[in-house]
Each structure stands twice: as structure tokens, then as C-alpha cells.
Write an enzyme that holds these catalytic residues in place. Structure first.
Site, PDB file in Angstrom:
ATOM      1  N   ALA A 146      11.926   2.497   0.099  1.00 47.87           N
ATOM      2  CA  ALA A 146      12.653   2.543   1.443  1.00 47.87           C
ATOM      3  C   ALA A 146      13.987   1.931   1.254  1.00 47.87           C
ATOM      4  CB  ALA A 146      11.812   1.219   2.336  1.00 47.87           C
TER       5      ALA A 146
ATOM      6  N   GLY B 102       7.780   2.390  -1.899  1.00 46.80           N
ATOM      7  CA  GLY B 102       7.359   3.716  -1.371  1.00 46.80           C
ATOM      8  C   GLY B 102       7.574   4.880  -2.423  1.00 46.80           C
TER       9      GLY B 102
ATOM     10  N   GLU C 197       4.232   5.155  -4.182  1.00 47.57           N
ATOM     11  CA  GLU C 197       3.141   5.508  -2.921  1.00 47.57           C
ATOM     12  C   GLU C 197       3.014   7.065  -2.807  1.00 47.57           C
ATOM     13  OE1 GLU C 197       2.518   1.636  -0.100  1.00 47.57           O
ATOM     14  OE2 GLU C 197       4.645   2.430  -0.170  1.00 47.57           O
TER      15      GLU C 197
ATOM     16  N   GLU D  18       6.536  -4.919  -3.553  1.00 49.01           N
ATOM     17  CA  GLU D  18       6.846  -5.069  -2.125  1.00 49.01           C
ATOM     18  C   GLU D  18       6.566  -6.642  -2.116  1.00 49.01           C
ATOM     19  OE1 GLU D  18       6.077  -0.834  -1.756  1.00 49.01           O
ATOM     20  OE2 GLU D  18       5.258  -2.537  -2.952  1.00 49.01           O
TER      21      GLU D  18
END
Length: 323
Positions: free
Chosen positions: A125, A170, A173, A193
Site C-alpha cells: 500500500a 499488498g 497479496e 504488515e
């Protein structure tokens, strides 16, 4: 589709009907929903197209239809070089629109996700943008990112993540949402994270344990550990590891070779096979076999099946049309 298949475990007596309905809905009916934005051929120009809401000097998402022997392969290239491909609102919006167009394009056979930026896949992110968000905005952004990545996972055709550089948070992910992952041995991957006192919020806590096992997934998330391509291959996080080349695109080249292996196969069969595997993995074996039976039935009346049998008889390559 999700609702129908989600109830199979509770309603075994109706499993064949539910699975058949889901498979039919997935494939689409004759005369069904029209393709997005003027038809399959015009949805995403082969020269690439940015889906940003405002004009930019740099196309943050490059979408390309490949031609010639690669026809049917679409490449989505992340291209935020100034931000290490970090996921911000605009990039997520671009990805969502691109995926929406791809899922209704019957000419698409395989999708490759890659980076156009050397040495990086996706840094996760965009924390600089997030720092300026109100808490309610953060929640909305994460929900949108999760939904977009989930839509990627649900694309009806095979998807490959080509990881030629760092994939964190992310970024990993996003790769986990793909059917197959290929990485350079020098690439770095991790769900980091917990270092920021949060948890993976775009599918990482669910897809990582389904990929490498629960215990090891917990270990990696609890420790925020980063692994290289070799270790990622050894734990099953990726399917293939390759030595990086001078141009920095070894994983992409391997992904392209894989995608070419998929091209000769029957398009309808590929889509139905993905549906059967994805949905079957979420239920018990008996229900999964019923899903397979329903999905198999969807391939019997197709023109492609007739062409496949005829080509076999005539000892020639089949000419599939996705019908």
C-alpha cells in the site's frame, strides 16, 4: 455463483443442481450479457491503455493484448516507478476497471500480472497516501483493494504473477490471488504488515495458509519475515524460480512461456477447469466431485469439444474458437 456454490455443503441433496447452475452462470448463456465497452476486441487496445481518472505523464497501469504466437495473452503491467508500484486509490481504480473488462472478454485466454519497473513487483500500500487519510477513508480503501484483488482471483481464465522484484504486503497479496506465481531467485517476498501493528487486509491471512499451510503462514505473518525466490519455491509460495537475467525480466519470460503452453487448450475447458478446482477446494471431497461432474457436463455440448475430437481423429492441431 458464490451463493449457489457456498450452500453446497449444507444442501447435498441439491448439490448437482446448484453446481450446474453455478457453472452455467459462470460460462454465460447464449445471448447473455454484452461485453464491456463496445465488445471484446475493443475493450483493451493492444497498444496498451491507462484507466486513470486523470491524465498522467506515466501510465500507472499498462494493459496490453499480445499478438502473433502470443495472441490471447493479456499483460497487466504496474508502472508507478516513483512509488515502487505502491497501491494507491488511483491504481486500485485502474486495476478494478481493467479486470472488469477482462472478465467479459472471451478472446482473453491467460492474464499475466507483472511490473514495468525494474527490481520491484509491488511494495504494498502507498503509506504516504494513507498517512493523509482519515480512519474512515483507510477502511474504505482497504475494502476496495480487497474487493479488487478478489475480482482478480475470480477471473475466469488462468492468471500468472511474474515477480521479478520485491513483493511486500499488498504486493504479495496481489500475487497470491493469481493461479500461478513465478519469481526470480533474487526477488523478495513477504507479508510484513505486523511491523506496522496491522495485519494483511487484502486476502493475505486467507490465501497464504491455503498456499503454504497454516503453521508456516502463521510463522511468516507473525515474524513479518521476507523470503527470496529460492526459499519461496521451497515452501510452495511460488511454482517456479528462475535466475534473474540482464534485462531484469526473467520471471516475466518464464510466465510468458507458461502462458503459451495454455494457449492450445480448449478455452471453455480451461475456464470450467478453473471453476471446478477453485470451488472444489472450498468444500468436502464428495461435494467437490459433484461440482466436477456438473462442470464436466458443461463441456460436452460445446463446438470446441467436437473440434477437439475431430482434430484428434485427423491428427492435426485443433482450431478452438471458445464455443
Amino acid at each position: 455463483m458464490a451463493a449457489a456454490l457456498g450452500g453446497l455443503g449444507l444442501l447435498r441433496g441439491r448439490v448437482r443442481l446448484a453446481a450446474a447452475a453455478a457453472a452455467t452462470a459462470f460460462l454465460g448463456r447464449p445471448g447473455g450479457r454484452a461485453p464491456v465497452r463496445g465488445g471484446a476486441a475493443g475493450a483493451l487496445p493492444s497498444a496498451g491503455r491507462s484507466y486513470g481518472s486523470e491524465a498522467k505523464e506515466e501510465e500507472e497501469l499498462r494493459v496490453r493484448y499480445l499478438d502473433d504466437e502470443h495472441k490471447g495473452i493479456v499483460v497487466l503491467g504496474l508502472n508507478r516507478s516513483h512509488a515502487k508500484n505502491a497501491l494507491n486509490k488511483n491504481l486500485i481504480k485502474m486495476m478494478s476497471k481493467a479486470v472488469d473488462a477482462l472478465k467479459s472478454d472471451k478472446k482473453v485466454r491467460t492474464v499475466i500480472f507483472r511490473s514495468e519497473v525494474p527490481g520491484i513487483f509491488c511494495a504494498g500500500a502507498d503509506l504516504k497516501e494513507r498517512a493523509k487519510m482519515h480512519s474512515s477513508e483507510v477502511s474504505s480503501f482497504v475494502s476496495k483493494a480487497r474487493a479488487t484483488i478478489n475480482e482478480m482471483a475470480n477471473l475466469p481464465v488462468p492468471t500468472i504473477a511474474a515477480i521479478d522484484g520485491t513483493a511486500l504486503g499488498g504486493g504479495l497479496e496481489l500475487a497470491l490471488a493469481c493461479d500461478i506465481r513465478v519469481a526470480a531467485s533474487s526477488a523478495k517476498m513477504g507479508l510484513v504488515e505486523t511491523k506496522l501493528a496491522i495485519i494483511p487486509g487484502a486476502g493475505g491471512t486467507q490465501r497464504l495458509p491455503r498456499t503454504i499451510g497454516v503453521s508456516l503462514a502463521k510463522e511468516l505473518i507473525f515474524s513479518a519475515r521476507i523470503v527470496d525466490g529460492e526459499e519461496a519455491k521451497s515452501i510452495g509460495l511460488i511454482s517456479h524460480v528462475v535466475e534473474q537475467n540482464e534485462t531484469g525480466d526473467a520471471a516475466y519470460r518464464r510466465a510468458l512461456a507458461l502462458a503459451r503452453e495454455f494457449l492450445p487448450q480448449g478455452p471453455v475447458a480451461m475456464r470450467v477447469a478453473k471453476l471446478a478446482i477453485n470451488q472444489g477446494m472450498e468444500v468436502d471431497l464428495v461435494t467437490g466431485l459433484a461440482i466436477e461432474e456438473a462442470c464436466y457436463a458443461q463441456t460436452i455440448p460445446t463446438k470446441d469439444r467436437i473440434e477437439g475430437l475431430l482434430a484428434f481423429k485427423e491428427k492435426r492441431p485443433p482450431r478452438y474458437k471458445g464455443e
